[in-house]
Design a protein around this motif. Structure first.
Motif, mmCIF file in Angstrom:
data_model
loop_
_atom_site.group_PDB
_atom_site.id
_atom_site.type_symbol
_atom_site.label_atom_id
_atom_site.label_comp_id
_atom_site.label_asym_id
_atom_site.label_seq_id
_atom_site.Cartn_x
_atom_site.Cartn_y
_atom_site.Cartn_z
ATOM 1 N N ALA A 106 25.793 95.068 50.674
ATOM 2 C CA ALA A 106 24.939 94.632 51.775
ATOM 3 C C ALA A 106 25.193 93.162 52.094
ATOM 4 C CB ALA A 106 23.470 94.859 51.422
ATOM 5 N N GLY A 107 25.423 92.371 51.067
ATOM 6 C CA GLY A 107 25.737 90.972 51.284
ATOM 7 C C GLY A 107 27.018 90.797 52.078
ATOM 8 N N ALA A 108 27.998 91.647 51.831
ATOM 9 C CA ALA A 108 29.259 91.575 52.564
ATOM 10 C C ALA A 108 29.070 91.902 54.048
ATOM 11 C CB ALA A 108 30.280 92.536 51.948
ATOM 12 N N LEU A 109 27.980 92.601 54.370
ATOM 13 C CA LEU A 109 27.655 92.903 55.762
ATOM 14 C C LEU A 109 26.851 91.784 56.416
ATOM 15 C CD1 LEU A 109 26.672 96.668 55.342
ATOM 16 C CD2 LEU A 109 28.796 95.763 56.314
ATOM 17 N N GLY A 110 26.573 90.748 55.642
ATOM 18 C CA GLY A 110 25.862 89.604 56.189
ATOM 19 C C GLY A 110 24.397 89.510 55.819
ATOM 20 N N ALA A 111 23.907 90.474 55.056
ATOM 21 C CA ALA A 111 22.493 90.469 54.681
ATOM 22 C C ALA A 111 22.228 89.452 53.585
ATOM 23 C CB ALA A 111 22.068 91.856 54.202
ATOM 24 N N PHE A 112 20.976 88.971 53.538
ATOM 25 C CA PHE A 112 20.495 88.278 52.357
ATOM 26 C C PHE A 112 19.902 89.353 51.472
ATOM 27 C CE2 PHE A 112 16.895 86.561 49.957
ATOM 28 C CZ PHE A 112 17.590 85.686 49.137
ATOM 29 N N ALA A 113 20.644 89.749 50.455
ATOM 30 C CA ALA A 113 20.252 90.899 49.637
ATOM 31 C C ALA A 113 19.867 90.450 48.239
ATOM 32 C CB ALA A 113 21.393 91.909 49.561
ATOM 33 N N SER A 114 18.810 91.064 47.720
ATOM 34 C CA SER A 114 18.324 90.758 46.379
ATOM 35 C C SER A 114 18.071 92.063 45.647
ATOM 36 C CB SER A 114 17.029 89.943 46.456
ATOM 37 O OG SER A 114 16.533 89.652 45.162
ATOM 38 N N GLY A 115 18.408 92.093 44.355
ATOM 39 C CA GLY A 115 18.215 93.305 43.563
ATOM 40 C C GLY A 115 17.180 93.112 42.477
ATOM 41 N N VAL A 116 16.401 94.162 42.223
ATOM 42 C CA VAL A 116 15.468 94.153 41.106
ATOM 43 C C VAL A 116 15.687 95.409 40.282
ATOM 44 C CG1 VAL A 116 13.746 92.811 42.373
ATOM 45 C CG2 VAL A 116 13.585 95.304 42.360
ATOM 46 N N ASP A 117 15.466 95.290 38.998
ATOM 47 C CA ASP A 117 15.585 96.424 38.084
ATOM 48 C C ASP A 117 14.675 96.142 36.897
ATOM 49 O OD1 ASP A 117 18.043 98.752 37.723
ATOM 50 O OD2 ASP A 117 16.795 98.313 35.973
ATOM 51 N N ARG A 118 14.086 97.175 36.341
ATOM 52 C CA ARG A 118 13.196 96.965 35.209
ATOM 53 C C ARG A 118 13.950 96.728 33.903
ATOM 54 N NH1 ARG A 118 10.765 103.101 34.688
ATOM 55 N NH2 ARG A 118 12.554 104.080 33.667
ATOM 56 N N ASP A 119 15.250 96.996 33.906
ATOM 57 C CA ASP A 119 16.082 96.874 32.711
ATOM 58 C C ASP A 119 16.739 95.494 32.687
ATOM 59 O OD1 ASP A 119 18.207 97.009 30.843
ATOM 60 O OD2 ASP A 119 18.247 99.187 31.007
ATOM 61 N N GLU A 120 16.356 94.665 31.743
ATOM 62 C CA GLU A 120 16.875 93.302 31.668
ATOM 63 C C GLU A 120 18.381 93.275 31.483
ATOM 64 O OE1 GLU A 120 16.083 89.166 29.142
ATOM 65 O OE2 GLU A 120 14.796 90.929 28.838
ATOM 66 N N GLU A 121 18.922 94.224 30.710
ATOM 67 C CA GLU A 121 20.362 94.243 30.482
ATOM 68 C C GLU A 121 21.120 94.602 31.761
ATOM 69 O OE1 GLU A 121 21.440 96.449 27.014
ATOM 70 O OE2 GLU A 121 19.905 95.481 25.788
#
Length: 258
Positions: A63-78
């Motif tokens: 998504a970032g490569a398409l120009g978006a400001f993208a952020s990811g979240v996940d409950r798994d720290e690893e």
């Protein structure tokens, strides 16, 4: 049965889970399905996108490569640690889908791919999606219905028993068929659902189905002898180029009211 993982296993197995997720991302049709999610979200330059259950961060990077400001979240720290290592130019954080670390209306696009089946309360995640989206923002949910799997097999009745036994090990095995209702129940408009099907015929996909039989034995749904006979049938099909497994994936989209 799945080319997607079930509920995330214990700490000692997490490295292998990342390998599974990577294999999922390389599976037939996976790239097209991700691209369709970006299209439905209207991802473009400047789009603020949050990817919930981001795993290794591939969708955030795309998504970032398409120009978006993208952020990811996940409950798994690893997982987040690995996502940061792989994609250092993007934002990632540890969080639950039901408690996202952002303000009301912070995002234009919300994406949850193969996530809701892991949650005991997917409705709470949809309420959170509505909260963090700006008015007019878009949400896209993707996943499989774990009871819906097409296998060519000699014994249809036994196949259904094995598939359902594996599905029952998942927290929310039938949540994908609820995507439309969940979006509507939590205030989304313009709700639509699409389906795409992964068709797998290569012999090296055999472990996907032999694992079903192993799970069914562990739950007591079938006997070891039944599992052995069923596995032998599938092995023969793989050896003679007759293996057939089809898995439908559902993609639902909706718009937050203005």
């Amino acid at each position: 049965m799945s080319i997607t993982p079930a509920a995330r296993p214990g700490r000692e197995r997490r490295p292998s889970l990342l390998a599974v997720l990577d294999a999922v991302d390389r599976a037939p049709g996976a790239a097209a399905l991700r691209a369709r999610s970006y299209e439905l979200l209207g991802v473009a330059a400047g789009t603020r996108l949050i990817d919930v259950g981001c795993g290794g961060g591939l969708a955030v990077a795309e998504a970032g490569a398409l120009g978006a400001f993208a952020s990811g979240v996940d409950r798994d720290e690893e997982m987040i640690t690995e996502a940061r290592r792989r994609h250092p130019g993007h934002a990632f954080s540890v969080a639950e889908a039901t408690a996202l670390p952002c303000e009301d209306g912070a995002w234009d696009a919300y994406r949850a791919d193969k996530v809701l089946h892991e949650l005991p309360d997917p409705g709470a995640a949809l309420a959170e999606a509505y909260r963090v989206l700006a008015p007019g923002g878009r949400a896209v949910l993707t996943g499989q219905d774990w009871d819906t799997c097409v296998l060519d097999a000699e014994d249809g009745s036994l196949t259904r028993t094995i598939v359902h036994a594996r599905a029952d090990l998942v927290t929310g095995p039938r949540v994908a068929r609820r995507f439309r209702g969940l979006l509507l129940d939590h205030g989304f408009d313009e709700v639509e659902v699409e389906v795409s099907t992964a068709v797998l015929t290569d012999a090296h996909r055999l472990p996907l189905v032999t694992g079903l039989a192993e799970s069914a034995v562990r739950t007591g749904a079938v006997t070891p002898a039944q599992a052995a006979a069923w596995t032998a049938d599938q092995s023969e099909r793989a050896a003679t180029n007759r293996f057939f497994l089809a898995i439908p994936f559902f993609t639902a989209s909706g718009t937050r009211g203005r």
